[in-house]
Design a protein around this motif. Structure first.
Motif, short mmCIF file in Angstrom:
data_model
loop_
_atom_site.label_atom_id
_atom_site.label_comp_id
_atom_site.label_asym_id
_atom_site.label_seq_id
_atom_site.Cartn_x
_atom_site.Cartn_y
_atom_site.Cartn_z
N LEU B 37 50.69 39.81 30.03
CA LEU B 37 49.24 39.86 30.27
C LEU B 37 48.50 40.78 29.31
N TYR B 101 51.09 48.65 46.78
CA TYR B 101 51.87 47.41 46.65
C TYR B 101 52.87 47.26 47.78
N LYS B 102 52.74 46.19 48.56
CA LYS B 102 53.68 45.86 49.64
C LYS B 102 53.97 47.06 50.54
N ASP B 127 50.94 41.89 51.01
CA ASP B 127 51.97 40.88 50.82
C ASP B 127 52.44 40.75 49.37
N GLY B 128 51.90 41.56 48.48
CA GLY B 128 52.38 41.56 47.09
C GLY B 128 51.85 40.43 46.23
N LEU B 129 50.84 39.71 46.72
CA LEU B 129 50.34 38.56 45.95
C LEU B 129 49.52 38.99 44.72
N GLY B 131 50.11 41.70 43.19
CA GLY B 131 51.20 42.16 42.32
C GLY B 131 51.77 41.02 41.50
N ILE B 132 52.01 39.87 42.13
CA ILE B 132 52.55 38.71 41.41
C ILE B 132 51.59 38.28 40.31
N ASP B 133 50.27 38.26 40.63
CA ASP B 133 49.29 37.86 39.62
C ASP B 133 49.25 38.83 38.44
N GLY B 135 51.93 40.32 37.42
CA GLY B 135 53.27 40.35 36.83
C GLY B 135 54.04 41.61 37.17
N VAL B 136 53.72 42.19 38.32
CA VAL B 136 54.42 43.40 38.75
C VAL B 136 55.83 43.03 39.22
N TYR B 137 56.84 43.76 38.78
CA TYR B 137 58.18 43.48 39.32
C TYR B 137 58.85 44.72 39.89
#
Lengths: 136, 176
Positions: B37, B101-102, B127-129, B131-133, B135-137
């Motif tokens: 990103l 986050y979560k 819910d971490g959504l 985070g997904i957008d 690109g968090v891992y």
């Protein structure tokens, strides 16, 4: 008796892959889900795909894949969705491009070189064999 | 050179190219992934603030350069990072926003009460959504976002004096 003692080890092996239940309307969607989760890498535990991983992020990504499939997206769209967020590293089948061409061409190249060396060796051997037969 | 010499050198050449290949991979941390990103606008989101309960979306934060620090109360390295974030905020260079986050809001609030809150505001991502957008891992992760809402840099793992000095500060200067 010894064999009996080994039995629990077998049972343990069943629990290694992550299981969660997603209901799909069609068989095609179920297959899409299966293929996608097997082709997407878990980024926390990098040598596992998200189908096999128990990591929290892998579970989130499985849910996300299931959600997108139910929204009617196809495999290419969902892979793009993941690549946009996590980069090409997230997929186990990277796209062909200038930066991945070595990866795709190398196996073929090695195969061709090996075949060339092998054929040349066989030809030379049979030529020698013929030659020695002529001698006798 | 005659043919036999060349032939004898082939295994050596293969060996040397292997050495170069393997040597170049030595010391690389394969867990650090470049963000996909960088130089892209932040993803759309609309989440409540942990501090005020008001909605925050991707437009709200525009018009200023800031750090977005991904953290959670369950994340041990966020605890290690916390004094460094606090010190960075004290220097008043750019504001730091948090992305919780979560996490459970109750746990997050307890964490902030215990250690102090360095964040200007905190986005709740239960819910971490989001985070997904992004690109968090994992947590912690930190994004540098410019006034136009473009992601300029990402630090995976804790902020530390070294990466603040050598990565964050030069980029703040560059994009300000």
């Amino acid at each position: 008796m010894k064999k009996l003692l080994l039995l629990p080890l077998l049972i343990l092996t069943f629990s290694t892959s992550a299981i969660d239940i997603h209901e799909f309307e069609t068989e095609e969607q179920r297959l899409d889900y299966q293929q996608l989760t097997e082709e997407l890498r878990c980024l926390v535990c990098q040598n596992q795909n998200i189908a096999d991983s128990d990591a929290g992020l892998a579970k989130d990504l499985r849910n996300e894949v299931a959600k997108l499939i139910k929204q009617g997206q196809n495999q290419i769209q969902i892979t793009d969705y993941m690549v946009q967020r996590y980069g090409e590293f997230v997929t186990y089948s990277p796209p062909v491009g200038t930066h991945t061409i070595v990866l795709w061409v190398m196996p073929l190249l090695v195969f061709l070189i090996a075949a060339f060396v092998l054929i040349r060796g066989i030809k030379r051997n049979s030529a020698q064999a013929n030659h020695s037969e002529d001698d006798s | 050179m005659n043919k036999t010499v060349i032939k004898a050198l082939i295994p050596l050449l293969i060996f040397l190219s292997l050495v170069i290949l393997l040597y170049s991979g030595l010391g690389k941390d394969t867990r650090l992934l470049p963000s996909a990103l960088i130089d892209k606008p932040i993803p759309e989101f609309n989440v409540p603030s942990l501090l005020t309960g008001k909605r925050i979306d991707n437009e709200t934060l525009k018009g200023q350069m800031y750090l977005l620090n991904v953290w959670a109360s369950w994340c041990p390295n966020c605890r290690i990072e916390h004094p460094i974030v606090t010190e960075f905020v004290r220097q008043n260079i750019i504001p730091v926003y948090g992305l919780n986050y979560k996490d459970e809001p109750a746990d997050a609030n307890a964490w902030l009460n215990q250690f102090g809150n360095p964040y200007k505001d905190i986005l709740v991502d239960i819910d971490g959504l989001v985070g997904i957008d992004f690109g968090v891992y994992g947590a912690p992760e930190t994004f540098l976002i410019d006034a136009q809402g473009i992601i300029r840099h990402k630090i995976v793992g804790e902020l530390n004096p070294y990466n603040i000095q050598n990565e964050i500060l030069p980029l703040i200067k560059k994009y300000k």
